[in-house]
Design a protein around this motif. Structure first.
Motif, short mmCIF file in Angstrom:
data_model
loop_
_atom_site.label_atom_id
_atom_site.label_comp_id
_atom_site.label_asym_id
_atom_site.label_seq_id
_atom_site.Cartn_x
_atom_site.Cartn_y
_atom_site.Cartn_z
N GLY A 17 0.82 -1.22 0.00
CA GLY A 17 0.00 0.00 0.00
C GLY A 17 0.85 1.26 0.00
N VAL A 18 1.92 1.26 0.79
CA VAL A 18 2.82 2.42 0.85
C VAL A 18 3.53 2.59 -0.48
N VAL A 19 4.01 1.51 -1.05
CA VAL A 19 4.71 1.57 -2.34
C VAL A 19 3.77 2.05 -3.44
N LEU A 20 2.52 1.63 -3.40
CA LEU A 20 1.56 2.07 -4.41
C LEU A 20 1.18 3.54 -4.24
N LYS A 21 1.16 4.04 -3.02
CA LYS A 21 0.81 5.45 -2.77
C LYS A 21 2.00 6.38 -2.96
N LEU A 22 3.21 5.84 -2.96
CA LEU A 22 4.41 6.66 -3.04
C LEU A 22 4.47 7.51 -4.31
N PRO A 23 4.22 6.99 -5.50
CA PRO A 23 4.25 7.84 -6.70
C PRO A 23 3.22 8.98 -6.65
N GLU A 24 2.05 8.69 -6.12
CA GLU A 24 1.02 9.73 -6.00
C GLU A 24 1.48 10.84 -5.04
N TYR A 25 2.09 10.43 -3.93
CA TYR A 25 2.60 11.40 -2.96
C TYR A 25 3.71 12.25 -3.58
N ILE A 26 4.62 11.60 -4.30
CA ILE A 26 5.73 12.33 -4.94
C ILE A 26 5.19 13.30 -5.98
N THR A 27 4.21 12.86 -6.76
CA THR A 27 3.62 13.73 -7.78
C THR A 27 2.93 14.94 -7.14
N LYS A 28 2.15 14.71 -6.09
CA LYS A 28 1.48 15.82 -5.41
C LYS A 28 2.49 16.78 -4.81
N SER A 29 3.53 16.24 -4.21
CA SER A 29 4.57 17.08 -3.61
C SER A 29 5.26 17.92 -4.67
N TRP A 30 5.61 17.30 -5.80
CA TRP A 30 6.28 18.03 -6.88
C TRP A 30 5.36 19.10 -7.47
N LEU A 31 4.08 18.75 -7.64
CA LEU A 31 3.11 19.70 -8.19
C LEU A 31 2.93 20.90 -7.27
N GLU A 32 2.84 20.65 -5.98
CA GLU A 32 2.68 21.74 -5.01
C GLU A 32 3.91 22.65 -5.01
N GLU A 33 5.08 22.04 -5.07
CA GLU A 33 6.32 22.83 -5.11
C GLU A 33 6.38 23.68 -6.38
N THR A 34 5.97 23.10 -7.50
CA THR A 34 5.95 23.84 -8.76
C THR A 34 4.96 25.00 -8.71
N LYS A 35 3.79 24.75 -8.14
CA LYS A 35 2.79 25.83 -8.00
C LYS A 35 3.33 26.96 -7.13
N ASN A 36 4.00 26.62 -6.04
CA ASN A 36 4.55 27.64 -5.16
C ASN A 36 5.63 28.46 -5.86
#
Length: 96
Positions: A17-36
């Motif tokens: 479950g953690v491994v499957l959620k990891l790409p989504e978390y990384i994508t959200k984190s990268w997207l938020e950083e880019t928006k900022n």
């Protein structure tokens, strides 16, 4: 032995479950950083545009003042010329 199998199975499910959620978390984190970063860059650009607009307004004001002063100076020069000419005319009549 059954308890160890159950614990290992649960641990594997959690890990999957953690491994499957990891790409989504990384994508959200990268997207938020880019928006900022984009928002920050837009704020900087807006500030300099506003500053540039104020400087343009100041330059326009200086030129306007300069041009109106030229108009005033031209009037003063014309009055000065008129006084000199009238003085010359008066002196011409007085000599005769």
């Amino acid at each position: 032995m059954i308890i160890i199998n159950i614990v290992m199975t649960l641990a594997i499910f959690v890990l999957i479950g953690v491994v499957l959620k990891l790409p989504e978390y990384i994508t959200k984190s990268w997207l938020e950083e880019t928006k900022n970063k984009n928002a920050h860059n837009i704020q900087i650009e807006s500030y300099f545009k506003q500053l540039g607009g104020q400087q343009q307004q100041e330059i326009l004001s200086i030129w306007t003042e300069f041009l109106t002063d030229i108009a005033e100076a031209t009037k003063n020069i014309q009055m000065h010329k008129a006084l000199i000419l009238s003085k010359d005319l008066i002196s011409c009549f007085m000599i005769q």
